[in-house]
Design a protein around this motif. Sequence first.
Motif, PDB file in Angstrom:
ATOM      1  N   SER A  97     -17.567  -0.082  10.147  1.00  0.00           N
ATOM      2  CA  SER A  97     -16.493   0.370   9.281  1.00  0.00           C
ATOM      3  C   SER A  97     -16.240  -0.597   8.139  1.00  0.00           C
ATOM      4  O   SER A  97     -16.580  -1.773   8.183  1.00  0.00           O
ATOM      5  CB  SER A  97     -15.220   0.532  10.108  1.00  0.00           C
ATOM      6  N   CYS A  98     -15.654  -0.053   7.083  1.00  0.00           N
ATOM      7  CA  CYS A  98     -15.132  -0.842   5.984  1.00  0.00           C
ATOM      8  C   CYS A  98     -13.816  -0.197   5.593  1.00  0.00           C
ATOM      9  O   CYS A  98     -13.468   0.886   6.059  1.00  0.00           O
ATOM     10  CB  CYS A  98     -16.115  -0.850   4.812  1.00  0.00           C
ATOM     11  N   GLY A  99     -13.071  -0.859   4.740  1.00  0.00           N
ATOM     12  CA  GLY A  99     -11.809  -0.299   4.300  1.00  0.00           C
ATOM     13  C   GLY A  99     -10.767  -0.274   5.408  1.00  0.00           C
ATOM     14  O   GLY A  99     -10.923  -0.874   6.464  1.00  0.00           O
ATOM     15  N   GLY A 100      -9.681   0.458   5.155  1.00  0.00           N
ATOM     16  CA  GLY A 100      -8.606   0.550   6.125  1.00  0.00           C
ATOM     17  C   GLY A 100      -7.699  -0.671   6.103  1.00  0.00           C
ATOM     18  O   GLY A 100      -7.894  -1.603   5.310  1.00  0.00           O
ATOM     19  N   PRO A 101      -6.712  -0.702   6.984  1.00  0.00           N
ATOM     20  CA  PRO A 101      -5.808  -1.858   7.048  1.00  0.00           C
ATOM     21  C   PRO A 101      -6.595  -3.139   7.311  1.00  0.00           C
ATOM     22  O   PRO A 101      -7.473  -3.172   8.190  1.00  0.00           O
ATOM     23  CB  PRO A 101      -4.878  -1.519   8.209  1.00  0.00           C
TER      24      PRO A 101
END
Length: 387
Positions: A19-23
Amino acid sequence: MRRLAFALSLLASPAVAQSCGGPLPDFLNGVKAEAVAKGLSPAAADRVLNGAQIDQRVLNADRSQGVFQKDFIAFSRALISQNRIDNGRVAAQRNAATFDRIEAQFGIPREVILAFWAFETDYGSFQGDYNTRNALVTLAHDCRRPELFRPQLIAAIELNQRGDFNPDATTGAWAGEIGQVQMLPGDIIESGLDGDGDGHIDLKGSAPDALMSGANVLSGLGWKPNEPWLQEISVPDTLDWTQTGLDHPKTVADWNALGVTSRDGTAPTHLTARVVLPMGRNGPAFFAYDNFDVYFEWNQSFTYVTTAAYFATRIAGGPAYNAGNPAPGLSGEQMQSLQQKLINRGHDVGGIDGILGAKTRDAVQLEQQRLDLPADAWPTLNLLNAL
């Protein structure tokens, strides 16, 4: 140093799917879990990741690399000066013992290392002021190229566990490179050498460590010992321009038979070379030998690579190139328009970025040939209009 062996080798790893991004806290927790799963200590992960922040300056730098839109003559004249050549020779004398070791162990001339050292950090005088931990976190969290930078963030945790990375104090380039020759953490792990024998790999404070490590990288990328890399040439007006470019190798003897000769008359006739015309048939011209290809593993920009290779010849005492009288090039906006037209005709130009890279050059040459224009891979307004 950009996109080196360790970084590229990880592009096909499981990190691509991560994953990348998000909180940010959730992202950092995921990085820690991955690091621990790879055998690194939770304490090392905490030391690196605790307090990490997104650096907007890094994102801004990543989005604006307009310097590579300059043509070869403009770019090389901006980076190369007599003062920089003189400083390189002084640096060579000051580090003569290290360069002697490099030449004996790797067969890489000191001028080659000096040119990279100059372009990356001006012989170590300015190594970048971005916090390296935050730069890597920013680029790994950003979803543009996480497959490149997330593994480097994991590598930084490993360096910390070894005692060779202080996340709060280590600074470098905006893309996470560290030290005098600008190496990513993964490349330090794979190719870093303790050149001064103090038991640590310190690419920021130790010139011997940095220079030996840089040479080790080039060697690992396939540098052929004691062979040339770039040499200025003269080309006849009658040359078949479709035979120029990196995809058309011939022996120097074969090139000589076609009227292509090295400017100083020293080209080794048994070696294979390509004729490189950075600004077309009326501009500077070079033989590019096998070692020239190694430069592309250091940096992907054709203009940067050609300039770095040429600068090494200048430090070695070679003359300034003959600039010739090349046709005017395209502006950044015109280059983007050209790239879109090339894509519309089915060519892969690697993206619309306004930069004349290797893929765009290949497409330009093919279209020039189709349109019965001199196929020297130099895009002009005539080609843009013809398309």
